[in-house]
Motif scaffolding. Sequence first.
Motif, PDB file in Angstrom:
ATOM      1  N   LYS A 162     -15.414  58.503  10.088  1.00  0.00           N
ATOM      2  CA  LYS A 162     -15.922  59.022  10.136  1.00  0.00           C
ATOM      3  C   LYS A 162     -17.119  59.939  11.391  1.00  0.00           C
ATOM      4  N   LEU A 163     -18.436  58.727  10.521  1.00  0.00           N
ATOM      5  CA  LEU A 163     -19.483  58.858  10.304  1.00  0.00           C
ATOM      6  C   LEU A 163     -20.100  57.815  11.117  1.00  0.00           C
ATOM      7  N   ALA A 164     -19.141  57.324  12.057  1.00  0.00           N
ATOM      8  CA  ALA A 164     -19.479  55.317  12.390  1.00  0.00           C
ATOM      9  C   ALA A 164     -20.344  55.087  11.405  1.00  0.00           C
ATOM     10  N   SER A 165     -20.010  54.639  10.811  1.00  0.00           N
ATOM     11  CA  SER A 165     -21.383  53.493   9.576  1.00  0.00           C
ATOM     12  C   SER A 165     -20.498  52.490   9.150  1.00  0.00           C
ATOM     13  N   GLY A 166     -19.199  52.520   9.309  1.00  0.00           N
ATOM     14  CA  GLY A 166     -18.771  50.812   9.573  1.00  0.00           C
ATOM     15  C   GLY A 166     -17.771  50.739   8.651  1.00  0.00           C
ATOM     16  N   ILE A 167     -17.450  49.427   7.944  1.00  0.00           N
ATOM     17  CA  ILE A 167     -16.194  48.837   7.444  1.00  0.00           C
ATOM     18  C   ILE A 167     -17.316  48.246   6.065  1.00  0.00           C
ATOM     19  N   ALA A 168     -16.761  48.505   4.330  1.00  0.00           N
ATOM     20  CA  ALA A 168     -17.820  48.001   3.440  1.00  0.00           C
ATOM     21  C   ALA A 168     -16.435  46.636   3.828  1.00  0.00           C
ATOM     22  N   PRO A 169     -16.593  45.937   2.782  1.00  0.00           N
ATOM     23  CA  PRO A 169     -16.315  44.573   2.862  1.00  0.00           C
ATOM     24  C   PRO A 169     -15.853  44.547   1.808  1.00  0.00           C
ATOM     25  N   ILE A 170     -14.789  44.844   1.355  1.00  0.00           N
ATOM     26  CA  ILE A 170     -14.275  45.178   0.056  1.00  0.00           C
ATOM     27  C   ILE A 170     -13.488  43.770  -0.096  1.00  0.00           C
ATOM     28  N   CYS A 171     -12.601  43.077   0.520  1.00  0.00           N
ATOM     29  CA  CYS A 171     -12.493  42.047   0.166  1.00  0.00           C
ATOM     30  C   CYS A 171     -12.663  40.820  -0.275  1.00  0.00           C
ATOM     31  N   MET A 211      -6.145  61.173  -1.342  1.00  0.00           N
ATOM     32  CA  MET A 211      -5.866  60.363  -1.969  1.00  0.00           C
ATOM     33  C   MET A 211      -5.235  59.041  -1.286  1.00  0.00           C
ATOM     34  N   ILE A 212      -4.234  59.910  -1.170  1.00  0.00           N
ATOM     35  CA  ILE A 212      -3.346  58.599  -0.612  1.00  0.00           C
ATOM     36  C   ILE A 212      -3.932  58.478   0.732  1.00  0.00           C
ATOM     37  N   GLU A 213      -3.717  59.300   1.371  1.00  0.00           N
ATOM     38  CA  GLU A 213      -4.627  58.754   3.038  1.00  0.00           C
ATOM     39  C   GLU A 213      -5.355  57.462   2.918  1.00  0.00           C
ATOM     40  N   GLU A 214      -6.461  57.823   1.756  1.00  0.00           N
ATOM     41  CA  GLU A 214      -7.676  57.134   1.824  1.00  0.00           C
ATOM     42  C   GLU A 214      -7.212  55.627   0.924  1.00  0.00           C
ATOM     43  N   ILE A 215      -5.788  55.537   0.661  1.00  0.00           N
ATOM     44  CA  ILE A 215      -5.554  54.983  -0.169  1.00  0.00           C
ATOM     45  C   ILE A 215      -4.754  53.139   0.956  1.00  0.00           C
ATOM     46  N   ARG A 216      -3.859  54.443   1.805  1.00  0.00           N
ATOM     47  CA  ARG A 216      -3.109  53.359   2.811  1.00  0.00           C
ATOM     48  C   ARG A 216      -4.775  53.066   3.892  1.00  0.00           C
ATOM     49  N   THR A 217      -6.011  53.986   4.512  1.00  0.00           N
ATOM     50  CA  THR A 217      -6.775  53.077   5.026  1.00  0.00           C
ATOM     51  C   THR A 217      -7.642  52.510   4.234  1.00  0.00           C
ATOM     52  N   SER A 218      -8.000  51.979   2.707  1.00  0.00           N
ATOM     53  CA  SER A 218      -8.818  51.125   2.422  1.00  0.00           C
ATOM     54  C   SER A 218      -7.680  49.842   2.812  1.00  0.00           C
ATOM     55  N   SER A 219      -6.279  49.748   2.532  1.00  0.00           N
ATOM     56  CA  SER A 219      -6.171  48.853   2.706  1.00  0.00           C
ATOM     57  C   SER A 219      -6.065  48.254   4.357  1.00  0.00           C
ATOM     58  N   LEU A 220      -5.310  48.987   5.174  1.00  0.00           N
ATOM     59  CA  LEU A 220      -4.747  49.118   6.354  1.00  0.00           C
ATOM     60  C   LEU A 220      -7.255  48.237   7.327  1.00  0.00           C
ATOM     61  N   VAL A 221      -7.263  49.018   7.138  1.00  0.00           N
ATOM     62  CA  VAL A 221      -8.985  48.415   7.862  1.00  0.00           C
ATOM     63  C   VAL A 221      -9.444  47.622   7.585  1.00  0.00           C
ATOM     64  N   GLN A 222      -8.592  46.894   5.884  1.00  0.00           N
ATOM     65  CA  GLN A 222      -9.560  45.128   5.224  1.00  0.00           C
ATOM     66  C   GLN A 222      -8.111  44.131   6.322  1.00  0.00           C
ATOM     67  N   LYS A 223      -7.330  44.568   6.831  1.00  0.00           N
ATOM     68  CA  LYS A 223      -6.161  43.891   7.747  1.00  0.00           C
ATOM     69  C   LYS A 223      -7.407  43.425   8.424  1.00  0.00           C
ATOM     70  N   ILE A 224      -7.717  44.337   9.710  1.00  0.00           N
ATOM     71  CA  ILE A 224      -7.586  43.991  10.888  1.00  0.00           C
ATOM     72  C   ILE A 224      -9.543  43.198  11.000  1.00  0.00           C
ATOM     73  N   LYS A 225     -10.092  43.878   9.457  1.00  0.00           N
ATOM     74  CA  LYS A 225     -11.297  42.719   9.007  1.00  0.00           C
ATOM     75  C   LYS A 225     -11.432  41.275   8.389  1.00  0.00           C
ATOM     76  N   PHE A 226      -9.756  40.818   7.975  1.00  0.00           N
ATOM     77  CA  PHE A 226      -9.794  40.318   7.077  1.00  0.00           C
ATOM     78  C   PHE A 226      -8.625  39.428   6.726  1.00  0.00           C
TER      79      PHE A 226
END
Length: 420
Positions: free
Chosen positions: A270-279, A303-318
């Motif tokens: 939302k703040l356009a900060s980016g994606i953390a490389p947690i993978c 937190m349910i939204e946050e969990i889903r987002t955490s998974s999906l965005v890592q798939k885009i990156k990794f």
Amino acid sequence: MLLIKNGYCINSEKEGYFDILVDGNRIVKIDKDIEGGFDEIIDAKDCVVMPTFCNAHTHLAMSLFRGLADDLELMDWLNNHIFPAEAKYVNKDMVYICSKLSMLEGIRSATGCFGDMYFFEEEVARAAIEIGVRAIIGEGIIDFPTPDCKNPKEAVEKTKSLKEEFKNSELVKVSYAPHSTYTLSEDTLKMVANSLDENDIVQIHINESEREVELVKSQKGKRPLEVLNDAGLLTDRTFMAHCVATDDEEIELIKNKNAKVINVPQSNFKLASGIAPICKMVKIGIDVYIGTDGPASNNNLDMIEEIRTSSLVQKIKFGEKAMDSKTILKLASNFNGLFDGIGYLKEGNLADIAVVSLEGIESVPIYNPYSFIVYALNSRDVRDVIVNGRVILKNREFVDIDEEEVKFRVKELSKSLGGL
């Protein structure tokens, strides 16, 4: 004693259809067809039973500022909107009732614990104890006057007094909460480090965006993690929120120091900060947690939204196999270093348990309960929430909590800011 019957248990030492017996605040038995006399029975037929989630990073009282300033870059949002609003509107009563509202919102998405950084943190603790949830509270330490403390030394001293006040609490733990390396001098950061006892927790914002990194480099001639490390604050008790602008060398440093990382993807987006490389971090064994950030920058505490987002965005990156459903649920239920004996359904562990209904349209059919929780679940499916053996949410209704009164009081406060 409390018996949870007929549910399908996940993140559990026994997975499948089992009963769970709770005595006091602990799980004492997980087995088939448990019989005997019980004070209360929760029928979890057609439900998944799992540990509650830990929202490891948030600012609960900022629910008053939800929607007040949106669609802005981080530093603009903070310096020109949030910091001025906090100076004008934050006080003890505001922190108490707005934190309470946020806790209720979080409970509806199966959250039983919050890692909070803000001001008047004794009021956050009071709200948590009244509701019955767990909280890690951190009085904000910053190099300018806050609504609660005149200077960072006063905030450090207050943290020490909070530690004493809540040292015997089952639900509240106290942390040190230096805001960031861009709002604190190196001398202040060292003062915080020198104030720590052996087991003290530290919460801090780090590497939230490339712009933050460049700001710290211009101030101090080095990157935020280097500043933190040089101050003696990068340890196995340090919980770092964001870590978006983190390179491979820094990831190795985090691993070597056994420091912790909290992923807050929706606020970062939302703040356009980016994606953390947690993978990358999880892959090499760094302890990663999930949080929502505050309700003024997310703008919810689901937190349910946050969990889903955490998974999906890592798939885009990794790639598509990154952050599978079992892995991401472990991160969402990670209490390591915060509270012991939570985050996994096991005999002897603390009874922090969520019961999720499988009667919604989105739950038909189910082949893999982990996949359902991460990719299909909605907060409206959360039926019952138990924390420390106490039923807080039952059949989607709060027990002994007047939700309408809490909402009314926050609405009244918001009118001075132009709220409807």
